[in-house]
Design an enzyme around this catalytic site. Structure first.
Site, short mmCIF file in Angstrom:
data_model
loop_
_atom_site.label_atom_id
_atom_site.label_comp_id
_atom_site.label_asym_id
_atom_site.label_seq_id
_atom_site.Cartn_x
_atom_site.Cartn_y
_atom_site.Cartn_z
N LYS A 140 0.84 -1.20 0.00
CA LYS A 140 0.00 0.00 0.00
C LYS A 140 0.87 1.24 0.00
CE LYS A 140 -3.60 2.09 2.95
NZ LYS A 140 -4.36 1.87 4.21
N SER A 178 -9.03 1.85 3.34
CA SER A 178 -8.10 2.57 2.48
C SER A 178 -7.11 1.67 1.74
CB SER A 178 -7.32 3.59 3.31
OG SER A 178 -6.61 2.97 4.37
N SER A 205 -9.49 -0.72 7.23
CA SER A 205 -8.78 -0.58 5.97
C SER A 205 -8.05 -1.79 5.42
CB SER A 205 -7.79 0.58 6.07
OG SER A 205 -8.45 1.77 6.34
#
Length: 470
Positions: A82, A157, A181
């Site tokens: 990420k 996210s 997330s």
């Protein structure tokens, strides 16, 4: 193996194939690069591709195999990260024009540990601006689509990470979780993920750094055994993150003591507000499966959880810290912000008494969960109240009841507030063909309990449909 089969294999299988010299790390990396080229234009999950570095690392890994050198548990296996986690010499853009062109000099602790285990960094994946929303979209790298339905979100996210793994662009990756997330995106895309006990995996090299007492780094993959392996590799103190302390031995196995019956409580509504019938049905199906596997399963109520609005508590606690941090960044690095960043900066300041009340409510919630885990080993519940929704909806209608979009957090954020470990695994499919996951929560530092039950649920359901029909 053909390229398609290599991108369908999980990380554990790929590592075994490399170790036995059935395939080379170069073949494995190239197969995943080819998969990125084939499907990423429709998904926009990968935002920075480290192709040259990955191929160079693969050639080095191949030489080590041929020389008979000692090999790490993920030797020659690609992984993705990420884009809120630093990667040395590879851009980390944090989903914002404010960080365009930013290239860190060092790896985040979790990234460094994956590399030391022999894994090869393949790419960085998309996220909402500053990693603070439940959908993955921003002004710099754009919107990520769900590989099961391009008109739907993969969540946030860690939505780019979940979409990349689900679509076969990566077998395993690293996400982060402050409220939903890693778990929500994994449920939306049909993969597995673990939010460990807070502090199990150091957050060093992750941004935002605040509120660090709620941020968690977690492994994401298509199989539970890969999640367990990634967790075992990344967990443990690093001498930098003060929250990263683990008592006793790392609990990284795939199950509790088989001689003792696991006590499982099941809850959907009213504990987490409105939950779609097909999601509640999937949780109930998982409860039946665990009962058939020998667990003691019963419906439960946790009154304090029912009475608490975890989403509102998180807004008060997070908002008091992230607004000043975003203001500082915006002042240091002027530029356009996505609507999510603008929304944070436009929020009213949190009053001191509201902040204190929120902390006290979290303390009551922690006490209630401690009392629950004195009687049970696991809580089985939804991950999200609905399967992956269409992009950009401001509200959802769940069985005739309208709720705001932030309701998507209702079943995940309590376990960030309490710091408890929570595991997501797919166990169902919606009427529209979308994945539905279930969430397993355990007492602090009992990761192996939920990893073990998740593996057993995975075995019951099977892991067909490894790739969405792209």
């Amino acid at each position: 193996m053909v390229a398609r089969n290599l991108t369908a294999a999980d990380a554990t299988e790929l590592a075994a194939l490399v170790r036995s010299r059935e395939v080379s790390p170069v073949e494995v990396v190239q197969a995943h690069l080819d998969r990125v080229a084939a499907v990423n234009p429709r998904l926009n999950a990968v935002v920075t591709l480290a192709a040259e570095q990955a191929l160079a690392a693969a050639r080095h890994a191949e030489a080590a195999v041929m020389a008979g050198a000692g090999l790490g548990p993920l030797h020659g296996v690609p992984f993705t990260v990420k884009d809120s986690l630093d990667t040395a010499d590879v851009p980390t853009l944090r989903g914002s024009p404010l960080f365009a062109g930013r290239v860190p000099r060092t790896d985040a602790t979790s990234v460094a540990r994956m590399k030391r285990a022999g894994a090869i960094l393949l790419a960085k994946t998309n996220l909402p601006e500053f990693a603070f929303w439940t959908e993955t979209d921003n002004l710099l790298t754009g919107r990520t689509n769900n590989p099961w339905d391009l008109a739907r979100t993969p969540g946030g996210s860690s939505g780019g990470e979940s979409a990349a793994i689900a679509a076969g662009m990566s077998p395993i990756g690293i996400g982060s979780d402050v409220a939903i997330s890693v778990r929500g995106p994994s449920a939306h895309t049909g993969i597995a993920a673990l939010k460990p006990t807070h502090g199990r995996i150091p957050a060093t090299g992750h941004w935002p750094e605040v509120p660090r007492r709620f941020w968690n780094i977690g492994p994401m993959a298509r199989s539970v055994r890969d999640v367990a392996l990634g967790y075992a590799i990344m967990a443990g103190p690093d001498g930098i993150d003060g929250y990263a302390a683990s008592p006793g031995d790392l609990d990284a196995g795939l199950g509790p003591d088989p001689a003792r019956q696991v006590r499982v409580g099941v809850m959907t509504e009213p504990g987490f507000g409105p939950v779609a019938a097909e999601v509640a049905g999937t949780v109930e199906a998982a409860a039946h499966a665990l009962r058939d596997l020998g667990c003691a399963v019963e419906p439960v109520r946790i009154p304090v959880l029912e009475a608490s609005d975890g989403v509102a508590l998180s807004a008060a606690l997070f908002g008091a810290e992230i607004k000043p941090e975003f203001q500082r960044v915006a002042a240091d690095r002027p530029g356009p912000l996505f609507w999510t960043g603008e929304a944070v900066l436009g929020r009213p300041d949190v009053a001191a008494d509201a902040y204190v009340r929120a902390h006290q409510a979290v303390e009551r919630l922690k006490d209630a969960m401690a009392a629950y885990f004195a009687r049970h080993d696991v809580l089985l519940c939804p991950v999200t109240p609905i399967p992956a929704p269409p992009h950009g909806l401001p509200e959802f209608v769940i069985d005739g009841r309208t709720v705001p979009a932030r309701h998507i957090l209702s079943a995940t954020v309590p376990f960030n507030l309490t710091g408890l470990p929570a595991m997501t695994v797919r166990f169902g499919t919606s009427r529209e063909g979308l994945p539905i996951g279930v969430q397993l929560v355990s007492r602090a530092f009992a990761e192996s309990t939920i990893l073990g039950l998740a593996a057993r649920l995975e075995a019951v359901r099977g892991i067909e449909d490894v790739h969405p029909p792209l």
